[in-house]
Scaffold this motif. Structure first.
Motif, PDB file in Angstrom:
ATOM      1  N   LEU A 177      13.198  35.610  73.873  1.00  0.00           N
ATOM      2  CA  LEU A 177      13.466  37.014  73.586  1.00  0.00           C
ATOM      3  C   LEU A 177      12.858  37.387  72.239  1.00  0.00           C
ATOM      4  O   LEU A 177      13.051  36.666  71.250  1.00  0.00           O
ATOM      5  CB  LEU A 177      14.977  37.273  73.585  1.00  0.00           C
ATOM      6  CG  LEU A 177      15.441  38.705  73.293  1.00  0.00           C
ATOM      7  CD1 LEU A 177      14.895  39.674  74.332  1.00  0.00           C
ATOM      8  CD2 LEU A 177      16.971  38.763  73.255  1.00  0.00           C
ATOM      9  N   PHE A 178      12.144  38.517  72.189  1.00  0.00           N
ATOM     10  CA  PHE A 178      11.480  38.969  70.965  1.00  0.00           C
ATOM     11  C   PHE A 178      11.907  40.400  70.653  1.00  0.00           C
ATOM     12  O   PHE A 178      12.023  41.249  71.552  1.00  0.00           O
ATOM     13  CB  PHE A 178       9.962  38.905  71.111  1.00  0.00           C
ATOM     14  CG  PHE A 178       9.428  37.500  71.204  1.00  0.00           C
ATOM     15  CD1 PHE A 178       8.997  36.831  70.067  1.00  0.00           C
ATOM     16  CD2 PHE A 178       9.361  36.848  72.421  1.00  0.00           C
ATOM     17  CE1 PHE A 178       8.508  35.537  70.143  1.00  0.00           C
ATOM     18  CE2 PHE A 178       8.874  35.553  72.509  1.00  0.00           C
ATOM     19  CZ  PHE A 178       8.444  34.889  71.367  1.00  0.00           C
ATOM     20  N   TYR A 179      12.123  40.646  69.362  1.00  0.00           N
ATOM     21  CA  TYR A 179      12.509  41.964  68.850  1.00  0.00           C
ATOM     22  C   TYR A 179      11.266  42.604  68.249  1.00  0.00           C
ATOM     23  O   TYR A 179      10.672  42.088  67.298  1.00  0.00           O
ATOM     24  CB  TYR A 179      13.613  41.812  67.819  1.00  0.00           C
ATOM     25  CG  TYR A 179      14.118  43.090  67.217  1.00  0.00           C
ATOM     26  CD1 TYR A 179      14.273  44.238  67.973  1.00  0.00           C
ATOM     27  CD2 TYR A 179      14.470  43.153  65.861  1.00  0.00           C
ATOM     28  CE1 TYR A 179      14.748  45.414  67.419  1.00  0.00           C
ATOM     29  CE2 TYR A 179      14.958  44.317  65.298  1.00  0.00           C
ATOM     30  CZ  TYR A 179      15.092  45.446  66.084  1.00  0.00           C
ATOM     31  OH  TYR A 179      15.562  46.616  65.531  1.00  0.00           O
ATOM     32  N   ASN A 180      10.851  43.738  68.811  1.00  0.00           N
ATOM     33  CA  ASN A 180       9.592  44.375  68.423  1.00  0.00           C
ATOM     34  C   ASN A 180       9.844  45.468  67.385  1.00  0.00           C
ATOM     35  O   ASN A 180      10.433  46.511  67.690  1.00  0.00           O
ATOM     36  CB  ASN A 180       8.912  44.985  69.650  1.00  0.00           C
ATOM     37  CG  ASN A 180       8.627  43.951  70.728  1.00  0.00           C
ATOM     38  OD1 ASN A 180       8.288  42.812  70.427  1.00  0.00           O
ATOM     39  ND2 ASN A 180       8.779  44.340  71.983  1.00  0.00           N
ATOM     40  N   LEU A 181       9.415  45.194  66.166  1.00  0.00           N
ATOM     41  CA  LEU A 181       9.451  46.202  65.109  1.00  0.00           C
ATOM     42  C   LEU A 181       8.080  46.866  64.986  1.00  0.00           C
ATOM     43  O   LEU A 181       7.100  46.415  65.596  1.00  0.00           O
ATOM     44  CB  LEU A 181       9.860  45.554  63.783  1.00  0.00           C
ATOM     45  CG  LEU A 181      11.259  44.915  63.740  1.00  0.00           C
ATOM     46  CD1 LEU A 181      11.464  44.208  62.415  1.00  0.00           C
ATOM     47  CD2 LEU A 181      12.331  45.978  63.959  1.00  0.00           C
ATOM     48  N   LYS A 182       7.997  47.909  64.202  1.00  0.00           N
ATOM     49  CA  LYS A 182       6.723  48.606  64.048  1.00  0.00           C
ATOM     50  C   LYS A 182       5.692  47.743  63.345  1.00  0.00           C
ATOM     51  O   LYS A 182       4.494  47.820  63.629  1.00  0.00           O
ATOM     52  CB  LYS A 182       6.935  49.909  63.269  1.00  0.00           C
ATOM     53  CG  LYS A 182       7.773  50.932  64.015  1.00  0.00           C
ATOM     54  CD  LYS A 182       7.912  52.207  63.212  1.00  0.00           C
ATOM     55  CE  LYS A 182       8.738  53.251  63.961  1.00  0.00           C
ATOM     56  NZ  LYS A 182       8.897  54.509  63.175  1.00  0.00           N
ATOM     57  N   SER A 183       6.175  46.919  62.410  1.00  0.00           N
ATOM     58  CA  SER A 183       5.238  46.128  61.612  1.00  0.00           C
ATOM     59  C   SER A 183       5.139  44.670  62.043  1.00  0.00           C
ATOM     60  O   SER A 183       4.184  43.984  61.680  1.00  0.00           O
ATOM     61  CB  SER A 183       5.648  46.176  60.131  1.00  0.00           C
ATOM     62  OG  SER A 183       6.987  45.706  59.970  1.00  0.00           O
ATOM     63  N   SER A 184       6.114  44.193  62.800  1.00  0.00           N
ATOM     64  CA  SER A 184       6.108  42.773  63.159  1.00  0.00           C
ATOM     65  C   SER A 184       6.929  42.552  64.432  1.00  0.00           C
ATOM     66  O   SER A 184       7.616  43.447  64.919  1.00  0.00           O
ATOM     67  CB  SER A 184       6.696  41.928  62.014  1.00  0.00           C
ATOM     68  OG  SER A 184       8.044  42.306  61.769  1.00  0.00           O
ATOM     69  N   VAL A 185       6.812  41.339  64.921  1.00  0.00           N
ATOM     70  CA  VAL A 185       7.565  40.902  66.100  1.00  0.00           C
ATOM     71  C   VAL A 185       8.404  39.697  65.687  1.00  0.00           C
ATOM     72  O   VAL A 185       7.872  38.711  65.159  1.00  0.00           O
ATOM     73  CB  VAL A 185       6.629  40.527  67.267  1.00  0.00           C
ATOM     74  CG1 VAL A 185       7.436  39.995  68.451  1.00  0.00           C
ATOM     75  CG2 VAL A 185       5.804  41.736  67.694  1.00  0.00           C
ATOM     76  N   ILE A 186       9.710  39.788  65.909  1.00  0.00           N
ATOM     77  CA  ILE A 186      10.637  38.735  65.491  1.00  0.00           C
ATOM     78  C   ILE A 186      11.223  38.065  66.733  1.00  0.00           C
ATOM     79  O   ILE A 186      11.708  38.749  67.637  1.00  0.00           O
ATOM     80  CB  ILE A 186      11.776  39.319  64.617  1.00  0.00           C
ATOM     81  CG1 ILE A 186      11.201  40.026  63.399  1.00  0.00           C
ATOM     82  CG2 ILE A 186      12.739  38.229  64.206  1.00  0.00           C
ATOM     83  CD1 ILE A 186      12.242  40.760  62.579  1.00  0.00           C
ATOM     84  N   GLN A 187      11.148  36.746  66.762  1.00  0.00           N
ATOM     85  CA  GLN A 187      11.764  36.019  67.869  1.00  0.00           C
ATOM     86  C   GLN A 187      13.267  35.925  67.640  1.00  0.00           C
ATOM     87  O   GLN A 187      13.722  35.510  66.577  1.00  0.00           O
ATOM     88  CB  GLN A 187      11.170  34.621  68.011  1.00  0.00           C
ATOM     89  CG  GLN A 187      11.721  33.865  69.213  1.00  0.00           C
ATOM     90  CD  GLN A 187      10.986  32.554  69.465  1.00  0.00           C
ATOM     91  OE1 GLN A 187      10.086  32.177  68.701  1.00  0.00           O
ATOM     92  NE2 GLN A 187      11.345  31.862  70.531  1.00  0.00           N
ATOM     93  N   VAL A 188      14.034  36.315  68.621  1.00  0.00           N
ATOM     94  CA  VAL A 188      15.489  36.281  68.520  1.00  0.00           C
ATOM     95  C   VAL A 188      15.938  34.829  68.620  1.00  0.00           C
ATOM     96  O   VAL A 188      15.591  34.139  69.583  1.00  0.00           O
ATOM     97  CB  VAL A 188      16.139  37.123  69.633  1.00  0.00           C
ATOM     98  CG1 VAL A 188      17.656  37.059  69.535  1.00  0.00           C
ATOM     99  CG2 VAL A 188      15.658  38.560  69.557  1.00  0.00           C
ATOM    100  N   PRO A 189      16.697  34.323  67.632  1.00  0.00           N
ATOM    101  CA  PRO A 189      17.143  32.922  67.689  1.00  0.00           C
ATOM    102  C   PRO A 189      18.193  32.741  68.791  1.00  0.00           C
ATOM    103  O   PRO A 189      19.182  33.475  68.861  1.00  0.00           O
ATOM    104  CB  PRO A 189      17.740  32.684  66.305  1.00  0.00           C
ATOM    105  CG  PRO A 189      18.132  34.043  65.820  1.00  0.00           C
ATOM    106  CD  PRO A 189      17.149  35.009  66.412  1.00  0.00           C
TER     107      PRO A 189
END
Length: 350
Positions: A177-189
């Motif tokens: 699962l990944f959280y998509n921000l405007k500036s980056s993509v963060i993998q949900v732990p």
């Protein structure tokens, strides 16, 4: 001390009597309580039972409705990978797909990720018994005498670990699962351990005793549909390998229905996700390995919270409401019949 009476047979021989002793127990004379039912006790029992069941049922239904849940079917969205997996010769080829979705509101609290299967019948008798509990306890057993056939040994005689149809058909899609921000993509732990029952993890499943897990499974081979041996199921956590792997333990507890869900991961509440999943755009990245087209199945991924009564299943609450309604209506019917008979009796007495 009382002696049993005897009687004489036709030959004159004395035979003991078969009558029970003259005791309160054997003569069924022990004191007992017998309820004296009247209209007041009967009606109060029905109305109190109905009120209790209705109140509990309404609380359970409201709690189930308060669960936040999002369910995504990715069977069609990963159609290319599905076609690839239809051919069993492509088992060693990787295939990935992505599914985008949006959370309009925050999902606060503990968030659980499930995988759901539809039209997958785990309740078939031959499938349910196709396992070796002794093998899963880490014992050195002859699986030829178990119910694992035909998933017991290969043609060269190498035994399978674990054996049986249940283990061979384990769900092996990898979902991130990944959280998509405007500036980056963060993998949900996501937490992959601590998801199975304590009794399963510590009582029903054990690894063979050995200093090295790979040597403990020496002389065995993975089931035919597996991509990795059992001692390499989790390459990041050595304690989550072998027969005590959480994903394997959860899969081995078969479902009674053709449509079911199993717990896959839990969202680790750290950093941006300390309070749960914030609203925004997300992406599921799926490594597609589990084919479902041959049995006309569907696959889902579910994000859900839980409440004090469990998940979002309202069945128990509805059952309580129906029982409470039935008890209350029965009480009114009995009361109406009683009033009608009492008026009729009063009329004839006049």
């Amino acid at each position: 001390m009382k002696k049993k009476t005897s009687f004489l047979s036709r030959e004159g021989e004395a035979r003991p009597s078969r009558c029970p002793d003259n005791s309160a127990f054997k003569q069924q004379k022990l004191p007992a309580w017998k309820p004296q039912l009247n209209i007041a006790t009967v009606l109060s029992s029905f109305f109190l039972s109905g009120a209790f069941c209705l109140s509990v049922g309404i609380c359970l239904v409201l709690a189930a409705n308060s669960v936040r849940e999002i369910q995504i079917d990715y069977s069609d969205r990963c159609s290319d990978c599905s076609k690839l997996r239809e051919n069993s010769s492509n088992w060693n080829k990787e295939c990935h797909c992505s599914v985008n979705f949006t959370l309009k509101e925050d999902i606060l609290g503990d968030v659980f990720m499930y995988y759901g299967l539809q039209n997958f019948y785990q309740n078939h008798r031959r499938y349910v018994i196709s396992r070796s509990d002794a093998q899963l306890l880490g014992r050195d057993v002859n699986i030829q005498k178990s119910y694992c056939a035909p998933f017991t040994t290969y043609q060269n005689g190498t035994p399978m670990a674990p054996c049986g149809a249940i283990a061979n058909s384990i769900f092996n899609d990898t979902i991130d699962l990944f959280y998509n921000l405007k500036s980056s993509v963060i993998q949900v732990p996501l937490l992959k351990t601590g998801n199975s029952w304590w009794t399963d993890k510590n009582v029903k499943f054990r690894n063979p005793k050995s200093n090295n897990l790979s040597s403990a499974f020496a002389g065995t081979a993975r089931p035919p549909y597996w991509q990795k041996p059992v001692y390499m199921l989790d390459e990041e956590d050595e304690k989550n390998n072998g027969y005590i792997n959480d994903d394997l333990i959860i899969w081995m507890r078969v479902s009674a229905f053709a449509t079911f869900r199993n717990l896959y991961r839990r969202v680790q509440r750290i950093r941006q996700f300390a309070d749960g999943l914030p609203a925004g755009n997300y992406t599921f990245r799926i490594s597609y390995n589990f084919p479902v087209t041959k049995f006309k199945g569907r696959k889902h991924v579910i994000l859900s919270t839980v409440v004090w009564s469990g998940g979002s299943n309202p069945f128990l609450g509805i059952a309580y409401v129906v029982s409470g309604t039935a008890a209350t209506l029965t009480g009114f019917v009995i009361a109406a019949i009683h009033l009608k008979l009492r008026k009729k009796k009063t009329y004839f007495q006049k």
